[in-house]
Design an enzyme around this catalytic site. Structure first.
Site, PDB file in Angstrom:
ATOM      1  N   GLY A  70      -5.517  -0.238   0.441  1.00 19.27           N
ATOM      2  CA  GLY A  70      -6.105   1.093   0.246  1.00 19.27           C
ATOM      3  C   GLY A  70      -6.618   1.235  -1.177  1.00 19.27           C
ATOM      4  O   GLY A  70      -5.949   0.849  -2.126  1.00 19.27           O
ATOM      5  N   ARG A 124      -8.313  -4.486   4.307  1.00 22.19           N
ATOM      6  CA  ARG A 124      -6.992  -4.955   4.733  1.00 22.19           C
ATOM      7  C   ARG A 124      -7.277  -6.175   5.618  1.00 22.19           C
ATOM      8  O   ARG A 124      -7.868  -6.042   6.686  1.00 22.19           O
ATOM      9  CB  ARG A 124      -6.261  -3.863   5.526  1.00 22.19           C
ATOM     10  N   ASP A 129       1.671  -2.874  -1.845  1.00 20.62           N
ATOM     11  CA  ASP A 129       2.686  -3.718  -1.258  1.00 20.62           C
ATOM     12  C   ASP A 129       2.128  -4.899  -0.423  1.00 20.62           C
ATOM     13  O   ASP A 129       2.466  -6.065  -0.672  1.00 20.62           O
ATOM     14  CB  ASP A 129       3.482  -2.762  -0.355  1.00 20.62           C
ATOM     15  N   THR A 168      -1.954   1.549  -6.113  1.00 20.41           N
ATOM     16  CA  THR A 168      -1.711   2.296  -4.875  1.00 20.41           C
ATOM     17  C   THR A 168      -1.314   3.716  -5.210  1.00 20.41           C
ATOM     18  O   THR A 168      -0.584   3.938  -6.186  1.00 20.41           O
ATOM     19  CB  THR A 168      -0.605   1.651  -4.007  1.00 20.41           C
ATOM     20  N   ASP A 206       0.705   5.362  -3.553  1.00 19.17           N
ATOM     21  CA  ASP A 206       2.068   5.610  -3.040  1.00 19.17           C
ATOM     22  C   ASP A 206       3.167   5.501  -4.100  1.00 19.17           C
ATOM     23  O   ASP A 206       4.264   6.008  -3.893  1.00 19.17           O
ATOM     24  CB  ASP A 206       2.393   4.617  -1.904  1.00 19.17           C
ATOM     25  N   ASP A 245       5.013   3.064  -4.776  1.00 25.71           N
ATOM     26  CA  ASP A 245       6.212   2.524  -4.119  1.00 25.71           C
ATOM     27  C   ASP A 245       6.540   1.086  -4.506  1.00 25.71           C
ATOM     28  O   ASP A 245       7.294   0.420  -3.800  1.00 25.71           O
ATOM     29  CB  ASP A 245       6.046   2.622  -2.592  1.00 25.71           C
ATOM     30  N   ARG A 305       2.967   6.596   2.675  1.00 28.58           N
ATOM     31  CA  ARG A 305       3.498   5.601   3.609  1.00 28.58           C
ATOM     32  C   ARG A 305       4.992   5.835   3.803  1.00 28.58           C
ATOM     33  O   ARG A 305       5.357   6.901   4.296  1.00 28.58           O
ATOM     34  CB  ARG A 305       3.200   4.184   3.113  1.00 28.58           C
TER      35      ARG A 305
HETATM   36  O1  F6P Z   1      -1.129   2.781   0.845  1.00 31.28           O
HETATM   37  C1  F6P Z   1      -2.060   3.778   0.559  1.00 31.28           C
HETATM   38  C2  F6P Z   1      -2.288   4.674   1.730  1.00 31.28           C
HETATM   39  O2  F6P Z   1      -3.211   5.677   1.343  1.00 31.28           O
HETATM   40  C3  F6P Z   1      -1.025   5.275   2.351  1.00 31.28           C
HETATM   41  O3  F6P Z   1      -0.559   6.388   1.622  1.00 31.28           O
HETATM   42  C4  F6P Z   1      -1.504   5.600   3.742  1.00 31.28           C
HETATM   43  O4  F6P Z   1      -0.435   5.614   4.650  1.00 31.28           O
HETATM   44  C5  F6P Z   1      -2.448   4.470   4.051  1.00 31.28           C
HETATM   45  O5  F6P Z   1      -2.863   3.939   2.803  1.00 31.28           O
HETATM   46  C6  F6P Z   1      -3.665   4.855   4.848  1.00 31.28           C
HETATM   47  O6  F6P Z   1      -4.378   3.694   5.117  1.00 31.28           O
HETATM   48  P1  F6P Z   1      -5.854   3.640   5.716  1.00 31.28           P
HETATM   49  O7  F6P Z   1      -6.801   4.068   4.635  1.00 31.28           O
HETATM   50  O8  F6P Z   1      -6.032   2.220   6.093  1.00 31.28           O
HETATM   51  O9  F6P Z   1      -5.880   4.600   6.850  1.00 31.28           O
END
Ligand code: F6P
Length: 326
Positions: A14, A75, A106, A129, A131, A133, A175
């Site tokens: 992300g 991803r 992560d 990120t 998050d 985390d 997340r």
């Molecule tokens: O890891 C960053 C994040 O924004 C999380 O907070 C969220 O759950 C996820 O990515 C959303 O991912 P995507 O943009 O692939 O929907």
């Protein structure tokens, strides 16, 4: 003896506000230390597909203030397979890249760790990120900006919540981590936060209702950490509608707007410091570490620790919120 001559840089997973500031810092400090820099587009996907070109200092002009990532991101499932990583290694060899800087969360650092275990390549991670985390760093690039964006949104929601005497459940990203939820709740004066780390509390919704907030306040805002397990804000709103039909309930899911926007000064400074430190790490012959920040000092955290250990949330933040939301 350091043999690195050419450094590849990519962003993965992300996007997070401040990634561009990190790309700029890595590129400029690499070039000023005599390294060649190659930009890899679309994360590991672009690495496998050889979407790579050399970067000069001009390529990173005028980007420190921009959200998202000029390198694009993805991803990449293929990189999670041995065949994918073998292709990636062949591309790196053909491009004569001998060190890789990965900016991501992560999943991205997990990929970097597997790659570094299998091939003789210097890998350095930067925590990127929203998050927050990753274990071993107090902050990740993009977290501060996302936090500020959430607070800005909740301030606006408060205007309508108090005009209608409503309970709002506001769902935020993170997340499996509650840093964004807990700290945005404190910063916006919300009445409660429901976070995954608060395990003492069998039922955080019951606790919130029991605290009797509705007796003293006409409107309430509850920040809910997104959750695959129980369905997040919708789940809690449905429960209140069923169990307390006298309350007027609404849900607001903030979604991807939390990831956008021009990075805050704090994120630009963090990204610049970590980006510059990643080149210092290469000069010091470090490998397979994430560069983080602890107590305002740069630290090197082995990949295995950064990704495998749970980053604890300071439990006193729960007390702070509960004491201040009466
Ligand atoms: O890891 C960053 C994040 O924004 C999380 O907070 C969220 O759950 C996820 O990515 C959303 O991912 P995507 O943009 O692939 O929907």
């Amino acid at each position: 003896m350091n043999k690195v001559k050419c450094i590849g840089i990519l962003t993965s997973g992300g996007d997070a506000s401040g990634m561009n500031a990190a790309i700029r810092a890595v590129t400029r400090s690499a070039i000023s230390n005599g390294f060649k820099v190659k930009a890899i587009y679309r994360g590991y996907e672009g690495l496998i597909n050889n979407e790579i070109r050399e970067f000069t200092t001009e390529d990173v002009s005028n980007i420190i203030q921009r959200g998202g990532t000029i390198l694009k991101t993805a991803r990449c499932e293929a990189f999670m397979t041995p065949e994918g990583r073998r292709k990636a290694y062949e591309v790196l060899k053909a491009q004569e890249i001998d060190a890789l800087i990965v900016i991501g969360g992560d999943g991205s650092l997990t990929g970097a760790r597997m790659f570094a275990d299998e091939y003789n390549i210097v890998c350095i991670g930067l925590p990127g990120t929203i998050d927050n985390d990753l274990y071993g760093t107090d902050y990740t690039i993009g977290y501060d900006m996302a936090l500020n964006t959430i607070v800005d949104c909740v301030d606006k929601i408060r205007d309508t919540a108090s005009s209608h005497n409503r309970i709002f459940f506001v769902e935020v990203m993170g997340r499996d981590a509650g840093f964004l939820a807990q700290n945005s709740a404190i910063a916006s004066g919300a009445e409660a936060a429901i976070i995954p780390e608060d395990k003492n509390n069998a039922d955080q919704l019951d606790e919130f209702i029991k605290r009797g907030i509705r007796k003293t306040k006409s409107s309430s805002i509850v920040i809910v950490s997104e959750s695959k397990k129980d369905g997040g804000a919708m789940y809690y709103a449905d429960r209140v509608r069923r169990e307390y039909p006298e309350y007027d309930v609404r849900v607001s899911i903030l979604g991807h707007l939390q990831r956008g926007g021009s990075p805050s000064a704090a994120d630009r400074i963090l990204a610049s410091r970590l980006g510059e430190a990643s080149i210092q790490a290469i000069l010091e012959d470090q490998r397979n570490v994430m560069v983080g920040i602890r107590n305002d000092e740069i630290v090197y955290v082995p990949f295995i620790k950064a990704i495998k250990e749970d980053k604890p949330i300071d439990k006193s933040l729960i007390r702070v919120l509960n004491s201040l939301s009466i």
